[in-house]
Design a protein around this motif. Structure first.
Motif, PDB file in Angstrom:
ATOM      1  N   ILE A 172       0.842  -1.196   0.000  1.00 48.98           N
ATOM      2  CA  ILE A 172       0.000   0.000   0.000  1.00 48.98           C
ATOM      3  C   ILE A 172       0.877   1.246   0.000  1.00 48.98           C
ATOM      4  O   ILE A 172       1.820   1.353   0.783  1.00 48.98           O
ATOM      5  CB  ILE A 172      -0.929   0.027   1.233  1.00 48.98           C
ATOM      6  N   ARG A 173       0.573   2.209  -0.870  1.00 51.17           N
ATOM      7  CA  ARG A 173       1.315   3.462  -0.969  1.00 51.17           C
ATOM      8  C   ARG A 173       0.407   4.634  -0.604  1.00 51.17           C
ATOM      9  O   ARG A 173      -0.800   4.582  -0.827  1.00 51.17           O
ATOM     10  CB  ARG A 173       1.869   3.653  -2.379  1.00 51.17           C
ATOM     11  N   PHE A 174       1.000   5.714  -0.081  1.00 52.84           N
ATOM     12  CA  PHE A 174       0.238   6.870   0.354  1.00 52.84           C
ATOM     13  C   PHE A 174       0.478   8.069  -0.564  1.00 52.84           C
ATOM     14  O   PHE A 174       1.614   8.332  -0.972  1.00 52.84           O
ATOM     15  CB  PHE A 174       0.626   7.245   1.789  1.00 52.84           C
ATOM     16  N   ASP A 175      -0.598   8.803  -0.857  1.00 56.26           N
ATOM     17  CA  ASP A 175      -0.486  10.009  -1.689  1.00 56.26           C
ATOM     18  C   ASP A 175      -1.554  11.032  -1.271  1.00 56.26           C
ATOM     19  O   ASP A 175      -2.385  11.452  -2.075  1.00 56.26           O
ATOM     20  CB  ASP A 175      -0.659   9.646  -3.169  1.00 56.26           C
ATOM     21  N   PRO A 176      -1.555  11.448   0.016  1.00 55.57           N
ATOM     22  CA  PRO A 176      -2.593  12.372   0.480  1.00 55.57           C
ATOM     23  C   PRO A 176      -2.309  13.816   0.068  1.00 55.57           C
ATOM     24  O   PRO A 176      -1.175  14.182  -0.261  1.00 55.57           O
ATOM     25  CB  PRO A 176      -2.525  12.218   1.999  1.00 55.57           C
ATOM     26  N   GLU A 177      -3.347  14.627   0.086  1.00 55.08           N
ATOM     27  CA  GLU A 177      -3.252  16.074  -0.057  1.00 55.08           C
ATOM     28  C   GLU A 177      -4.062  16.683   1.074  1.00 55.08           C
ATOM     29  O   GLU A 177      -4.718  15.964   1.842  1.00 55.08           O
ATOM     30  CB  GLU A 177      -3.794  16.523  -1.415  1.00 55.08           C
ATOM     31  N   ALA A 178      -4.061  18.001   1.177  1.00 48.97           N
ATOM     32  CA  ALA A 178      -4.743  18.660   2.289  1.00 48.97           C
ATOM     33  C   ALA A 178      -6.216  18.295   2.367  1.00 48.97           C
ATOM     34  O   ALA A 178      -6.755  18.055   3.444  1.00 48.97           O
ATOM     35  CB  ALA A 178      -4.570  20.170   2.185  1.00 48.97           C
ATOM     36  N   ASP A 179      -6.876  18.243   1.199  1.00 48.25           N
ATOM     37  CA  ASP A 179      -8.323  18.008   1.214  1.00 48.25           C
ATOM     38  C   ASP A 179      -8.722  16.602   0.790  1.00 48.25           C
ATOM     39  O   ASP A 179      -9.909  16.306   0.681  1.00 48.25           O
ATOM     40  CB  ASP A 179      -9.042  19.027   0.329  1.00 48.25           C
ATOM     41  N   THR A 180      -7.744  15.730   0.564  1.00 52.49           N
ATOM     42  CA  THR A 180      -8.062  14.385   0.083  1.00 52.49           C
ATOM     43  C   THR A 180      -7.127  13.341   0.685  1.00 52.49           C
ATOM     44  O   THR A 180      -5.907  13.488   0.622  1.00 52.49           O
ATOM     45  CB  THR A 180      -7.957  14.305  -1.450  1.00 52.49           C
ATOM     46  N   PHE A 181      -7.714  12.302   1.270  1.00 50.32           N
ATOM     47  CA  PHE A 181      -6.948  11.135   1.696  1.00 50.32           C
ATOM     48  C   PHE A 181      -6.878  10.194   0.513  1.00 50.32           C
ATOM     49  O   PHE A 181      -7.896   9.906  -0.134  1.00 50.32           O
ATOM     50  CB  PHE A 181      -7.656  10.454   2.866  1.00 50.32           C
ATOM     51  N   CYS A 182      -5.684   9.711   0.190  1.00 54.63           N
ATOM     52  CA  CYS A 182      -5.537   8.822  -0.970  1.00 54.63           C
ATOM     53  C   CYS A 182      -4.425   7.815  -0.724  1.00 54.63           C
ATOM     54  O   CYS A 182      -3.322   8.182  -0.322  1.00 54.63           O
ATOM     55  CB  CYS A 182      -5.224   9.638  -2.233  1.00 54.63           C
ATOM     56  N   ILE A 183      -4.737   6.534  -0.952  1.00 53.81           N
ATOM     57  CA  ILE A 183      -3.736   5.486  -0.973  1.00 53.81           C
ATOM     58  C   ILE A 183      -3.922   4.712  -2.272  1.00 53.81           C
ATOM     59  O   ILE A 183      -4.989   4.769  -2.891  1.00 53.81           O
ATOM     60  CB  ILE A 183      -3.866   4.524   0.224  1.00 53.81           C
ATOM     61  N   TYR A 184      -2.887   4.013  -2.716  1.00 56.81           N
ATOM     62  CA  TYR A 184      -2.987   3.291  -3.980  1.00 56.81           C
ATOM     63  C   TYR A 184      -2.073   2.073  -3.978  1.00 56.81           C
ATOM     64  O   TYR A 184      -1.153   1.958  -3.157  1.00 56.81           O
ATOM     65  CB  TYR A 184      -2.631   4.210  -5.150  1.00 56.81           C
TER      66      TYR A 184
END
Length: 255
Positions: free
Chosen positions: A209-221
């Motif tokens: 699992i990899r993480f790629d969050p931003e201030a307004d969005t939680f995102c993993i891929y």
């Protein structure tokens, strides 16, 4: 826009105090609101789920926003949550065209396409020729999405799959328990929480699992759809267990 005003609006945005942003900008005479102020007003309205009003403000500066990828992303965001997926797709396509490095624009574009296809009862064919992967035709995709709402899944053309959440309201009270430490419930804070869950509850997926969050969005891929399905369901179940999620959050590290 004055520098001090921008700093104040940015501070309120980072603290999810969107009502203050709206009030402050609305107090400024309309004739004195420049392009940036109108866009920040509309973004705050988006974050308050006033999507129709946000769109009207975005459209009022449409000509100025023609070459601004953020303008296209933000109006696409409003269309998406109004379930106007065709309009959202057009907006996100333009956002990605103007900023090809914007991973969140690509994520919302794929999510809009998936939603539009489902709404039209179409089969989603998202194929990775190298791996022969058809994520969109897997019936588990929709089953998992239903189980993890308000999180969403996005199947990408390159064969990867993302789990995303537009942050703001869901479980916001959890992050407020450590607000004095700087936690706000933004995408990075969600990433910190998810990292603790991953390390303690599903350590076998740490390298997958990899993480790629931003201030307004939680995102993993990940490229492993089964790993994503497993993680997504388990993490959502943990979020619904108040005692467990608060315990995990107590060990989250501020990013």
């Amino acid at each position: 826009m004055e520098e001090d005003l921008l700093k104040q609006l940015t501070l309120w945005h980072n603290k999810n105090q969107h009502a203050k942003i709206i009030s402050k900008i609305m107090d400024i005479p309309e004739i004195d609101r420049d392009y940036d102020l109108v866009c920040l007003l509309a973004r705050a309205l988006n974050n308050q789920e006033n999507y129709n009003e946000a769109i009207q403000y975005f459209l009022s500066v449409q000509e100025q926003g023609e070459h601004d990828p953020l303008w296209h992303f933000r109006i696409g965001y409003a269309y998406y949550y109004l379930e106007q997926y065709k309009e959202a797709i057009v907006a996100f396509e333009q956002s990605v065209a103007l900023d090809p490095e914007d991973s969140h624009g690509r994520t919302f574009l794929e999510r809009s396409r998936n939603a539009a296809a489902r709404a039209g009862n179409e089969i989603i064919h998202i194929v990775n020729d190298e791996k022969g992967m058809r994520i969109g035709t897997d019936p588990r995709f929709l089953e998992v999405e239903e189980k993890i709402n308000p999180f969403g899944l996005v199947a990408h053309h390159n064969g990867s799959i993302s789990m995303i959440l537009g942050v703001g309201k869901y479980k916001h009270e959890i992050f407020q328990t450590r607000a004095e430490e700087g936690f706000e419930g933004n995408g990075y804070d969600w990433g910190s929480l998810a990292a603790v869950f991953l390390e303690e509850k599903m350590p076998h997926l740490v390298d997958i699992i990899r993480f790629d969050p931003e201030a307004d969005t939680f995102c993993i891929y990940t490229d492993n759809k089964e790993a994503m399905f497993s993680f997504a369901i388990a993490f959502k179940e943990a979020c619904e267990d108040d005692t467990l999620i608060r315990d995990l959050f107590s060990r989250a590290v501020l990013d």
